[in-house]
Scaffold this motif. Sequence first.
Motif, PDB file in Angstrom:
ATOM      1  N   ARG A  11       0.851  -1.188   0.000  1.00  0.00           N
ATOM      2  CA  ARG A  11       0.000   0.000   0.000  1.00  0.00           C
ATOM      3  C   ARG A  11       0.887   1.238   0.000  1.00  0.00           C
ATOM      4  O   ARG A  11       1.905   1.280   0.693  1.00  0.00           O
ATOM      5  N   ARG A  13       0.475   5.606   0.077  1.00  0.00           N
ATOM      6  CA  ARG A  13      -0.414   6.751   0.253  1.00  0.00           C
ATOM      7  C   ARG A  13       0.307   8.036  -0.157  1.00  0.00           C
ATOM      8  O   ARG A  13       1.503   8.197   0.095  1.00  0.00           O
ATOM      9  N   GLU A  18      -4.911   6.964  -1.123  1.00  0.00           N
ATOM     10  CA  GLU A  18      -4.158   5.718  -1.261  1.00  0.00           C
ATOM     11  C   GLU A  18      -4.033   5.375  -2.741  1.00  0.00           C
ATOM     12  O   GLU A  18      -5.038   5.227  -3.440  1.00  0.00           O
ATOM     13  N   HIS A  21      -3.531  -0.316  -3.410  1.00  0.00           N
ATOM     14  CA  HIS A  21      -4.440  -0.899  -2.424  1.00  0.00           C
ATOM     15  C   HIS A  21      -4.066  -2.348  -2.116  1.00  0.00           C
ATOM     16  O   HIS A  21      -4.808  -3.278  -2.429  1.00  0.00           O
ATOM     17  N   GLY A  22      -2.897  -2.544  -1.550  1.00  0.00           N
ATOM     18  CA  GLY A  22      -2.515  -3.876  -1.112  1.00  0.00           C
ATOM     19  C   GLY A  22      -2.182  -4.832  -2.240  1.00  0.00           C
ATOM     20  O   GLY A  22      -2.555  -6.005  -2.200  1.00  0.00           O
ATOM     21  N   ARG A 207      -6.769   1.563 -10.927  1.00  0.00           N
ATOM     22  CA  ARG A 207      -7.042   2.272  -9.674  1.00  0.00           C
ATOM     23  C   ARG A 207      -6.337   1.621  -8.478  1.00  0.00           C
ATOM     24  O   ARG A 207      -6.923   1.420  -7.418  1.00  0.00           O
ATOM     25  N   GLY A 208      -5.060   1.296  -8.688  1.00  0.00           N
ATOM     26  CA  GLY A 208      -4.252   0.797  -7.587  1.00  0.00           C
ATOM     27  C   GLY A 208      -4.452  -0.647  -7.229  1.00  0.00           C
ATOM     28  O   GLY A 208      -3.994  -1.096  -6.171  1.00  0.00           O
ATOM     29  N   THR A 209      -5.122  -1.408  -8.093  1.00  0.00           N
ATOM     30  CA  THR A 209      -5.304  -2.844  -7.870  1.00  0.00           C
ATOM     31  C   THR A 209      -4.853  -3.601  -9.123  1.00  0.00           C
ATOM     32  O   THR A 209      -4.761  -3.034 -10.217  1.00  0.00           O
TER      33      THR A 209
END
Length: 225
Positions: A11, A13, A18, A21-22, A207-209
Amino acid sequence: MTATLELRHARVRYGPLEALHGITLAAPAPGLTVLLGRNGSGRTTVLRALAGTVPLSAGRVVWDRADITHVPPYERARHGLCLVPERQAVFGSLTVRENLELAARAHRTTAYDLALDAYPQLAPLLDRRAGTLSGGEQRMLALSRALLARARVVLVDEPAQGMSPAVAARTYDLLCSLDACVVVAEQRLPPALHDRPTTVVVYQLRRGTVEFGGEAGEFRRREAV
C-alpha cells in the motif's frame, strides 16, 4: 522462473489518498515484466515503490527473498537497481557526451561504446545539450545510461515514449536481451512484444489494484475476447 523482485500486499499513500491498495506482484529474473494501465492506475507508483523513492504504508518489497522495504533508494542502486523515470531522466544542462561519460565513470568504465551501439542515432548528437533533444532522443539517452549501469534490476517508465516504431522495437529488443530483471510501465502492450518468443509477464492495473496477472499471450487472448 524464480521471482527476483516482489511487492507483497503493498500500500502507498500520497497524503490522504491511497494509490496502491494492497497489491502483490512478482517480476522474474532474467525477464521482462510489463505494468499496464491508464494514467492514475498506479503503474508509476509501483516502479517508485520498487525503487524505494516512495515509502510503503503497508506491505513489503522483497528482492531475492530479502526484505528491502526499509532499504533507502541509494542502497538499492548500489546493489544494482536502476530506475529510469518518465521525466528528468537525463542531465539537461550537460551534453550527451557528458551524460554518457558520467554514467560510464559511475560504473567504473571509461567507454560508452555500448550506448552508441545500442542507439547510433546519438553519435551525431554527442555535443548537444541533453535538454535540447527531442523527447524520443532523451529517452534513448536515458536508456543508454541505464545500459551502461549493467544493472541487475532495470525499472523504466514508458521506455519508448516519443520514439519511432522502428526505434521502439529496437528498444524492446535491447530490454528483452538484458540479463536482468526488467520492469516497464506502459499504457498498452507494445506492438514489439506481441509475438515475442520469450516469456513476457504482464500485470494490468486499475485504480491501484491488479486486474490481471499472467503471460503476454494470455493477456492478448483475454483482450481479444
